[in-house]
Scaffold this active site. Structure first.
Site, PDB file in Angstrom:
ATOM      1  N   HIS A 133      -0.099   3.256   4.751  1.00  0.00           N
ATOM      2  CA  HIS A 133      -0.684   2.201   5.596  1.00  0.00           C
ATOM      3  C   HIS A 133      -0.196   0.811   5.181  1.00  0.00           C
ATOM      4  CE1 HIS A 133      -3.689   4.819   7.665  1.00  0.00           C
ATOM      5  NE2 HIS A 133      -3.587   5.520   6.547  1.00  0.00           N
ATOM      6  N   ARG A 140      -8.630  -3.917  10.027  1.00  0.00           N
ATOM      7  CA  ARG A 140      -7.170  -3.840   9.825  1.00  0.00           C
ATOM      8  C   ARG A 140      -6.636  -2.555  10.456  1.00  0.00           C
ATOM      9  NH1 ARG A 140      -3.423  -1.759   6.083  1.00  0.00           N
ATOM     10  NH2 ARG A 140      -1.582  -3.073   5.763  1.00  0.00           N
ATOM     11  N   ARG A 144       0.852  -1.192   0.000  1.00  0.00           N
ATOM     12  CA  ARG A 144       0.000   0.000   0.000  1.00  0.00           C
ATOM     13  C   ARG A 144       0.888   1.242   0.000  1.00  0.00           C
ATOM     14  NH1 ARG A 144      -2.572  -3.954   2.728  1.00  0.00           N
ATOM     15  NH2 ARG A 144      -4.841  -4.008   2.868  1.00  0.00           N
ATOM     16  N   TYR A 204      -9.301   5.346  -3.229  1.00  0.00           N
ATOM     17  CA  TYR A 204      -9.241   3.977  -2.689  1.00  0.00           C
ATOM     18  C   TYR A 204      -9.559   2.939  -3.750  1.00  0.00           C
ATOM     19  CZ  TYR A 204      -8.510   5.896   1.928  1.00  0.00           C
ATOM     20  OH  TYR A 204      -7.967   6.550   2.992  1.00  0.00           O
ATOM     21  N   ARG A 211     -11.060  10.952  -1.334  1.00  0.00           N
ATOM     22  CA  ARG A 211     -10.770   9.571  -0.942  1.00  0.00           C
ATOM     23  C   ARG A 211     -11.624   8.603  -1.749  1.00  0.00           C
ATOM     24  NH1 ARG A 211     -11.337   8.704   5.257  1.00  0.00           N
ATOM     25  NH2 ARG A 211     -10.036   6.877   4.900  1.00  0.00           N
ATOM     26  N   ASN A 267      -9.007   6.439  11.371  1.00  0.00           N
ATOM     27  CA  ASN A 267      -7.705   6.525  12.033  1.00  0.00           C
ATOM     28  C   ASN A 267      -7.907   6.556  13.543  1.00  0.00           C
ATOM     29  OD1 ASN A 267      -6.022   6.573   9.790  1.00  0.00           O
ATOM     30  ND2 ASN A 267      -5.912   8.805   9.689  1.00  0.00           N
ATOM     31  N   ARG A 326      -2.805  -2.368  -6.789  1.00  0.00           N
ATOM     32  CA  ARG A 326      -2.277  -3.255  -5.763  1.00  0.00           C
ATOM     33  C   ARG A 326      -2.694  -4.702  -6.003  1.00  0.00           C
ATOM     34  NH1 ARG A 326      -3.081  -4.398  -0.605  1.00  0.00           N
ATOM     35  NH2 ARG A 326      -5.286  -3.869  -0.557  1.00  0.00           N
ATOM     36  N   PHE A 378      -2.942  15.536  -0.678  1.00  0.00           N
ATOM     37  CA  PHE A 378      -2.532  14.259  -0.070  1.00  0.00           C
ATOM     38  C   PHE A 378      -1.208  13.727  -0.629  1.00  0.00           C
ATOM     39  CE2 PHE A 378      -2.968   9.603   0.736  1.00  0.00           C
ATOM     40  CZ  PHE A 378      -3.023   9.665   2.114  1.00  0.00           C
TER      41      PHE A 378
HETATM   42 FE1  HDE Z   1      -6.251   6.964   3.338  1.00  0.00          FE
HETATM   43  N1  HDE Z   1      -5.517   5.880   1.780  1.00  0.00           N
HETATM   44  N2  HDE Z   1      -6.242   8.625   2.186  1.00  0.00           N
HETATM   45  N3  HDE Z   1      -6.856   8.113   4.932  1.00  0.00           N
HETATM   46  N4  HDE Z   1      -6.247   5.364   4.518  1.00  0.00           N
HETATM   47  C1  HDE Z   1      -5.233   4.576   1.809  1.00  0.00           C
HETATM   48  O1  HDE Z   1      -5.834   3.031   0.160  1.00  0.00           O
HETATM   49  C2  HDE Z   1      -6.104   8.631   0.854  1.00  0.00           C
HETATM   50  C3  HDE Z   1      -7.148   9.437   4.896  1.00  0.00           C
HETATM   51  C4  HDE Z   1      -6.722   5.274   5.789  1.00  0.00           C
HETATM   52  O2  HDE Z   1      -5.970  -1.029   6.179  1.00  0.00           O
HETATM   53  C5  HDE Z   1      -4.893   4.018   0.464  1.00  0.00           C
HETATM   54  O3  HDE Z   1      -6.042   0.789   0.153  1.00  0.00           O
HETATM   55  C6  HDE Z   1      -6.318   9.956   0.327  1.00  0.00           C
HETATM   56  C7  HDE Z   1      -7.894   9.839   6.062  1.00  0.00           C
HETATM   57  C8  HDE Z   1      -6.562   3.927   6.283  1.00  0.00           C
HETATM   58  O4  HDE Z   1      -6.027  -1.232   3.993  1.00  0.00           O
HETATM   59  C9  HDE Z   1      -5.101   5.218  -0.464  1.00  0.00           C
HETATM   60  C10 HDE Z   1      -6.577  10.736   1.436  1.00  0.00           C
HETATM   61  C11 HDE Z   1      -8.028   8.689   6.798  1.00  0.00           C
HETATM   62  C12 HDE Z   1      -5.980   3.220   5.235  1.00  0.00           C
HETATM   63  C13 HDE Z   1      -5.477   6.305   0.500  1.00  0.00           C
HETATM   64  C14 HDE Z   1      -6.539   9.886   2.591  1.00  0.00           C
HETATM   65  C15 HDE Z   1      -7.375   7.630   6.075  1.00  0.00           C
HETATM   66  C16 HDE Z   1      -5.806   4.143   4.153  1.00  0.00           C
HETATM   67  C17 HDE Z   1      -3.594   3.299   0.378  1.00  0.00           C
HETATM   68  C18 HDE Z   1      -6.832  12.231   1.479  1.00  0.00           C
HETATM   69  C19 HDE Z   1      -8.715   8.529   8.158  1.00  0.00           C
HETATM   70  C20 HDE Z   1      -5.538   1.776   5.254  1.00  0.00           C
HETATM   71  C21 HDE Z   1      -3.933   1.808   0.378  1.00  0.00           C
HETATM   72  C22 HDE Z   1      -7.879  12.645   0.667  1.00  0.00           C
HETATM   73  C23 HDE Z   1     -10.113   8.882   8.144  1.00  0.00           C
HETATM   74  C24 HDE Z   1      -6.657   0.828   4.906  1.00  0.00           C
HETATM   75  C25 HDE Z   1      -5.356   1.772   0.229  1.00  0.00           C
HETATM   76  C26 HDE Z   1      -6.181  -0.597   5.043  1.00  0.00           C
HETATM   77  C27 HDE Z   1      -5.274   3.797   2.909  1.00  0.00           C
HETATM   78  C28 HDE Z   1      -5.775   7.538   0.087  1.00  0.00           C
HETATM   79  C29 HDE Z   1      -6.722  10.388   3.905  1.00  0.00           C
HETATM   80  C30 HDE Z   1      -7.307   6.309   6.599  1.00  0.00           C
HETATM   81  C31 HDE Z   1      -3.956   5.584  -1.374  1.00  0.00           C
HETATM   82  C32 HDE Z   1      -6.239  10.351  -1.107  1.00  0.00           C
HETATM   83  C33 HDE Z   1      -8.443  11.233   6.371  1.00  0.00           C
HETATM   84  C34 HDE Z   1      -6.931   3.404   7.658  1.00  0.00           C
HETATM   85  O5  HDE Z   1      -6.149   4.996  -1.350  1.00  0.00           O
END
Ligand code: HDE
Length: 691
Positions: free
Chosen positions: A74, A110, A71, A360, A356, A146, A367, A159
């Site tokens: 994360h 996770r 990833r 995702y 987001r 988070n 991936r 981001f």
């Molecule tokens: Fe993520 N984030 N994120 N994030 N995020 C990913 O997706 C992203 C954000 C969070 O256990 C990616 O599958 C952008 C906030 C978790 O598999 C990706 C933005 C929060 C996980 C991605 C954010 C998160 C990810 C990378 C800003 C808390 C792990 C791998 C707009 C609310 C999930 C994947 C797991 C993972 C993008 C901001 C939490 C790249 C573009 C805010 C817990 O898609």
């Protein structure tokens, strides 16, 4: 003939035969029995290898392709299966079936760090991901949160910059899993919107004791939508039943060497033991009137709504009760998508959330290699799926029959599947007007008020940890102007904090940064933001490490073990030899750890049970001295028998014993009764320079 989509590889009777010794016969992926798995097919001795050896080629080919891209954020994560049970009825605000009282929904959860790669240590100072996939009767709902309720940035377009700045610097490829470097602080200090989250990441929230001791947050404002289509805003909260707990920074640094898998091991072991971790799910519900009266924009992900303003209503409990059977199949391949919502749950216009929803889905394609990742068992909904989407890489379940388009009059009698205006997902029909421009809403302009509110809500030890953390991180920043720029923001948050950090860096106090909007300085402190103030006073789920020698008093050990176990805690024996120690009554107790493999950082509290000779012996052993000195420096509760005094002396602790230290010869109750406080933080200012 149509293929049975559920056909299993090893279903065929022919290949289920066993070897002469009763093992299952090994086969190739094609099901052909393998005769030799030790040697390549060769011509003569030693002989050139022959291309005919299809088993070798297939084995090596498959091995060569074992890795998938980690990833992009994360990457380091750990998952488990469980169940969510609704304990309250939310049908007054949502039609989502999973929120009907008593309803049980399977989940996969996770946890992760953000910045480090897949092999980075668990206790890096970092935000933790807290992602839950609910397999509901109406499809999958992914709550991808988070352990911190706010985020660094306000608009998804930043981001990639944020993550580039946090990850290893691109020319040198380090540092790994750390924000303590120039690029991160350069970006942060040039982006004042990060300041609230900066306060959180410099707090103990980013060095949790384990996943079981963390809160989780959906972060964004979402919508709940009832059967009539009425919308209510919602923020989601996970609250750990065991309460929150974090480690000390110096402890985290040592833990990462002692056990880089500290968090995953903790979760795995708890589930294996049947001590299932649980979190309550809470919701903050509010309407547009509240949103309009709130001093910040509820669509700005850098802001939270204090629990004192909108209380958290507990609506259910998640229990993680099954470890995965295979890490890769489940934890690695699980694909969370924020766009996965079910009827009754909807998005808000938070521009971070909207971004987001693109990212995702897109990232899973890269991936997991194709659009059929939804067919991987961990990602498959547990309800019926009827779709005309077909083919692509690794198509595992294509639509059956002649029809693969809609509308059609083939297939089943009704010619379906067809869309269902009654049951189908309906987006909230929000009215939208306005010019199409690149802009940031004026209502997002306050960057310091809630940063300050977070800081002033902390207890004294937690405030100290934040000042120490900032000083530490900035001490790794090479450019003085970046250090100054960070402090210039701190001056807008809390002057005492800014001065402490400046002093810790020997830095001349800069001018305060010019705020886009003057901060509100009198927001009421919120106790719910502090880990220490929310302490539940329990040792449940925690671990006492008992360093023992031959001749240690058997009764004291028995009393200690029984009292800690009754308090819901665990006891591990740390011994000079892992084969164990012989107690005063001649009984043997096995060692769970040898002392140099079981440093005190692995434990929440420690006891030293030594005979007179044992104490003399340990005194000359560096790992044993570290065991005591570290436990003391990390503000842990510590108990000892008289025989341990020489060790305590040599470790420099005997002269400094305080109310957090207990002599055990008079009984164990005083010690065990105090363990629920978790740390004796009053000691801390006496044991470090920054005190
Ligand atoms: Fe993520 N984030 N994120 N994030 N995020 C990913 O997706 C992203 C954000 C969070 O256990 C990616 O599958 C952008 C906030 C978790 O598999 C990706 C933005 C929060 C996980 C991605 C954010 C998160 C990810 C990378 C800003 C808390 C792990 C791998 C707009 C609310 C999930 C994947 C797991 C993972 C993008 C901001 C939490 C790249 C573009 C805010 C817990 O898609």
């Amino acid at each position: 003939m149509a293929q049975d989509p559920d056909l299993k590889l090893d279903d065929s009777g022919a290949n289920r035969q066993t070897t002469r010794d009763g093992y299952e016969t090994m086969t190739t992926q094609q099901g052909i029995p393998v005769a030799d798995d030790q040697n390549h097919l060769k011509a003569g001795a030693p002989g050139p290898m022959l291309m005919d050896d299809f088993h070798f080629r297939e084995k090596m080919f498959h091995f060569d392709h074992e890795r998938i891209p980690e990833r992009v954020v994360h990457a380091r994560g750990y998952g488990a299966r469980g169940v969510f049970e609704a304990t309250d009825d939310l049908s007054d605000v949502t039609s989502a079936g999973l929120f009907q009282k008593g309803k049980k929904t399977p989940v996969f959860t996770r946890f992760s760090t953000v910045a480090g790669n897949k092999g980075s240590p668990d206790v890096a100072r970092d935000v933790r991901g807290f992602a839950v996939k609910f397999y509901t009767d109406e499809g999958n709902w992914d709550l991808v949160g988070n352990n911190i309720p706010v985020f660094f940035i306000q608009d998804a377009i930043k981001f990639p910059d944020l993550i580039h700045a946090a990850k290893p610097e691109p020319d040198r490829g380090f540092p790994q899993a750390q924000t303590a470097h120039d690029n991160f602080w350069d970006f942060a200090s040039l982006s004042p919107e990060t300041m609230h989250m900066i306060m959180w990441i410099m707090s103990d929230r980013t060095i949790p004791r384990g996943f079981r001791f963390m809160e989780g947050f959906g972060v964004h404002t979402f919508r709940l939508i009832d059967a009539e289509g009425k919308s209510t805003y919602v923020k989601f909260h996970w609250k750990p039943k065991l309460g929150m707990q974090s480690v000390a920074w110096n402890e985290a640094v040592k833990l990462n060497g002692a056990d880089p898998d500290f968090h995953r091991r903790d979760l795995w072991n708890a589930i294996e033991k049947g001590d299932y971790p649980q979190w309550d799910l809470g919701v903050q519900l509010f309407d547009q009137d509240f949103a309009d009266s709130f001093p910040f924009d509820v669509l700005d992900a850098t802001k939270l709504i204090p629990e004192e303003d909108v209380p958290v209503r507990i609506v259910g409990t998640m229990t993680l009760n099954e470890n995965v059977d295979n890490f890769f199949a489940e934890t690695e391949q699980v694909a969370f998508c924020t766009q996965n919502v079910v009827p009754g749950i909807g998005f808000s216009d938070d521009p971070l959330l909207q971004g987001r929803n693109f990212s995702y889905l897109d990232t899973q394609l890269k991936r997991l290699g194709g659009p059929n990742f939804t067919r991987i068992p961990v990602n498959q909904p547990r309800c019926p799926v009827h779709t005309f989407q077909q083919d692509g890489h690794m198509a595992m379940k294509n639509p059956m029959g002649r029809a693969n388009y809609e509308p059609n009059s083939w297939g089943t009698e009704a010619g379906g599947p067809r869309e269902d205006p009654d049951r189908g997902y309906k987006h909230y029909p929000e009215e939208v007007r306005g010019p199409k421009t690149f802009h940031r809403s004026e209502t997002f302009a306050d960057h310091y008020s809630q940063a300050r509110q977070f800081y002033v809500s902390q207890s004294a030890p937690e405030q100290k940890h934040m000042a120490d953390a900032l000083t530490f991180e900035l001490s790794k920043v090479e450019h003085g102007k970046i250090r100054s720029r960070v402090v210039s923001h701190l001056l807008n948050i809390d002057e005492t904090l800014a001065k402490k950090v400046a002093k810790g860096l020997r830095l001349e106090l800069p001018e305060p940064a010019r705020p886009a909007r003057a901060p509100i300085t009198d927001l009421a402190p919120s106790d719910a933001l502090s880990i220490v103030k929310m302490n539940k006073g329990t040792f449940k789920g925690r671990k006492l490490g008992v360093l023992m020698t031959d001749g240690a008093d058997a009764d004291t050990f028995a009393a200690l073990k029984s009292a800690v176990t009754s308090a819901g805690g665990m006891v591990e024996v740390v011994a000079p030899m892992v084969g164990g120690v012989e107690l005063s009554d001649g009984s043997m107790v096995e060692g769970d750890q040898k002392v140099d493999g079981g440093p005190s950082v692995l434990y929440d509290a420690v006891a030293i049970l030594a005979s007179a000779e044992g104490g003399q012996m340990l005194m000359n052993d560096a790992p044993s001295r570290d065991f005591v000195a570290d436990a003391f420096a990390h503000a842990k509760f510590l108990a000892y028998t008289d025989g341990a005094m020489p060790l305590l002396k040599k470790a420099g602790v005997a002269e400094a014993l305080d109310e957090g230290c207990f002599e055990l010869d008079g009984g164990v109750d005083g010690f065990v009764g105090t363990l629920g406080k978790l740390r004796h933080w009053d000691r801390e200012p006496k044991v470090d320079l920054d005190g």
